[in-house]
Design a protein around this motif. Structure first.
Motif, PDB file in Angstrom:
ATOM      1  N   UNK A  57       0.874  -1.129   0.049  1.00 33.97           N
ATOM      2  CA  UNK A  57      -0.121   0.027  -0.140  1.00 33.97           C
ATOM      3  C   UNK A  57       0.993   1.004   0.115  1.00 33.97           C
ATOM      4  N   UNK A  58       1.107   1.848  -1.049  1.00 28.70           N
ATOM      5  CA  UNK A  58       2.092   2.906  -1.497  1.00 28.70           C
ATOM      6  C   UNK A  58       1.046   4.340  -1.288  1.00 28.70           C
ATOM      7  N   UNK A  59       1.810   5.027  -0.548  1.00 27.60           N
ATOM      8  CA  UNK A  59       1.462   6.588  -0.825  1.00 27.60           C
ATOM      9  C   UNK A  59       2.642   7.597  -1.533  1.00 27.60           C
ATOM     10  N   UNK A  60       2.246   8.205  -2.117  1.00 29.29           N
ATOM     11  CA  UNK A  60       3.040   9.260  -2.828  1.00 29.29           C
ATOM     12  C   UNK A  60       3.008  10.574  -2.501  1.00 29.29           C
ATOM     13  N   UNK A 201      -2.831  -4.419  -4.534  1.00 28.07           N
ATOM     14  CA  UNK A 201      -1.981  -3.367  -4.413  1.00 28.07           C
ATOM     15  C   UNK A 201      -2.731  -2.040  -4.233  1.00 28.07           C
ATOM     16  N   UNK A 202      -2.371  -1.107  -3.654  1.00 24.14           N
ATOM     17  CA  UNK A 202      -2.813   0.262  -3.725  1.00 24.14           C
ATOM     18  C   UNK A 202      -1.914   1.166  -3.863  1.00 24.14           C
ATOM     19  N   UNK A 203      -2.099   2.229  -4.759  1.00 25.86           N
ATOM     20  CA  UNK A 203      -1.227   3.278  -4.614  1.00 25.86           C
ATOM     21  C   UNK A 203      -2.006   4.600  -4.541  1.00 25.86           C
ATOM     22  N   UNK A 204      -1.495   5.619  -3.838  1.00 25.83           N
ATOM     23  CA  UNK A 204      -2.402   6.789  -3.579  1.00 25.83           C
ATOM     24  C   UNK A 204      -1.469   8.063  -3.740  1.00 25.83           C
ATOM     25  N   UNK A 205      -2.016   9.206  -4.003  1.00 27.26           N
ATOM     26  CA  UNK A 205      -1.559  10.506  -4.030  1.00 27.26           C
ATOM     27  C   UNK A 205      -2.617  11.245  -2.724  1.00 27.26           C
ATOM     28  N   UNK A 218       4.267   2.185   2.943  1.00 21.55           N
ATOM     29  CA  UNK A 218       5.452   2.495   2.168  1.00 21.55           C
ATOM     30  C   UNK A 218       5.085   3.835   1.633  1.00 21.55           C
ATOM     31  N   UNK A 219       6.062   4.792   1.440  1.00 24.33           N
ATOM     32  CA  UNK A 219       5.800   6.138   1.023  1.00 24.33           C
ATOM     33  C   UNK A 219       6.932   6.483  -0.139  1.00 24.33           C
ATOM     34  N   UNK A 232       9.547   3.667   4.750  1.00 20.47           N
ATOM     35  CA  UNK A 232       8.351   3.495   5.672  1.00 20.47           C
ATOM     36  C   UNK A 232       7.367   5.005   5.715  1.00 20.47           C
ATOM     37  N   UNK A 233       6.247   5.024   6.010  1.00 18.78           N
ATOM     38  CA  UNK A 233       5.635   6.361   6.063  1.00 18.78           C
ATOM     39  C   UNK A 233       5.909   7.112   7.182  1.00 18.78           C
ATOM     40  N   UNK A 234       6.284   6.765   8.149  1.00 21.29           N
ATOM     41  CA  UNK A 234       6.682   7.745   9.321  1.00 21.29           C
ATOM     42  C   UNK A 234       8.036   8.334   9.021  1.00 21.29           C
ATOM     43  N   UNK A 235       8.728   7.680   8.441  1.00 20.73           N
ATOM     44  CA  UNK A 235      10.433   8.174   8.104  1.00 20.73           C
ATOM     45  C   UNK A 235      10.232   9.222   7.008  1.00 20.73           C
TER      46      UNK A 235
END
Length: 246
Positions: A57-60, A201-205, A218-219, A232-235
């Motif tokens: 699950x990926x954030x951009x 899979x998920x990808x989001x902006x 994950x970002x 990692x999202x936090x980092x």
């Protein structure tokens, strides 16, 4: 198993210097510019490489103009790469530009079939999901009204509900929670969590960092079309926020 491979992806656009020239003017300018180009070029994304595997699950994140939406459109084949490779294994459900596939003169019901076919659904599939789409979007009274009379919120509800009516392998979201009334937003987020759980899979902006942290494992941080960080999202979000405030 679903997966995405991006290798040295670059996408180039042209910026034209004449403001909305006619075809006749554009042709005439070929002879008047003394060899000077009528446009300049810029790289919206440059040399991006990464892999996304099943379960991600990926954030951009990134500032406006960083190349985030361009990257999503390349993954969804809206844009072709100028250089590099984009390989996608799995069926994609793109939630990119809400209502972009709607015809303003068609009713909401007619647009379910028009937009649904663009999303790759068969007529039989659309007939099956039509009642649930109308009910969830809360458009029972307006479904046979041309969508040119819809408010932005009504547009969003119909487009969101239709795009999330079936469970894809790969879910791609671009600022999907940017508008709408609070009651529908809560309902939409619940639906999204269910859809994300079932997608491979998920990808989001999103500019909503709390939302990214809650949904992603994950970002990717993009800046001027280049990949700055992947982790990692936090980092990564901490790095991004610190970089913005410098």
């Amino acid at each position: 198993m679903s997966g995405i491979h991006v290798e040295d992806l670059s996408i180039k656009f042209r910026i034209y210097h004449d403001r909305s020239p006619s075809l006749k003017e554009s042709f005439a300018n070929i002879f008047k510019r003394n060899g000077q180009s009528a446009y300049s070029e810029f790289w919206a994304v440059k040399n991006l490489s990464f892999d996304i595997k099943a379960g991600d699950r990926v954030g951009i994140v990134g500032h406006n103009g960083a190349g985030k939406s361009t990257l999503l459109k390349a993954l969804c084949r809206v844009y072709e790469s100028s250089e590099g490779i984009v390989s996608v294994d799995g069926r994609i459900a793109p939630l990119l530009e809400i209502g972009a596939g709607f015809h303003p003169e068609f009713t909401g019901r007619e647009n379910i079939y028009l937009n649904g076919s663009i999303l790759g659904y068969s007529r039989q599939q659309l007939k099956k999901i039509e009642p649930e789409v109308i009910a969830f979007a809360e458009l029972q009274e307006f479904i046979d009204t041309p969508v040119k009379y819809y408010s932005t919120g009504m547009y969003m509800r119909l487009a969101f509900t239709l795009a999330t009516a079936m469970h894809p392998d790969i879910l791609v979201l671009d600022e999907i929670f940017a508008g709408g009334d609070a009651a529908f937003m809560a309902k939409a987020q619940s639906r999204m969590h269910d859809l994300i759980d079932k997608a491979n899979i998920m990808i989001m902006v999103s500019h909503d960092h709390l939302l990214v942290k809650s949904l992603c494992n994950r970002v990717l941080w993009l800046d001027h079309g280049r990949l700055i960080a992947d982790g990692s999202p936090d980092e990564v979000i901490e790095q991004y926020v610190a970089g913005k405030n410098e």
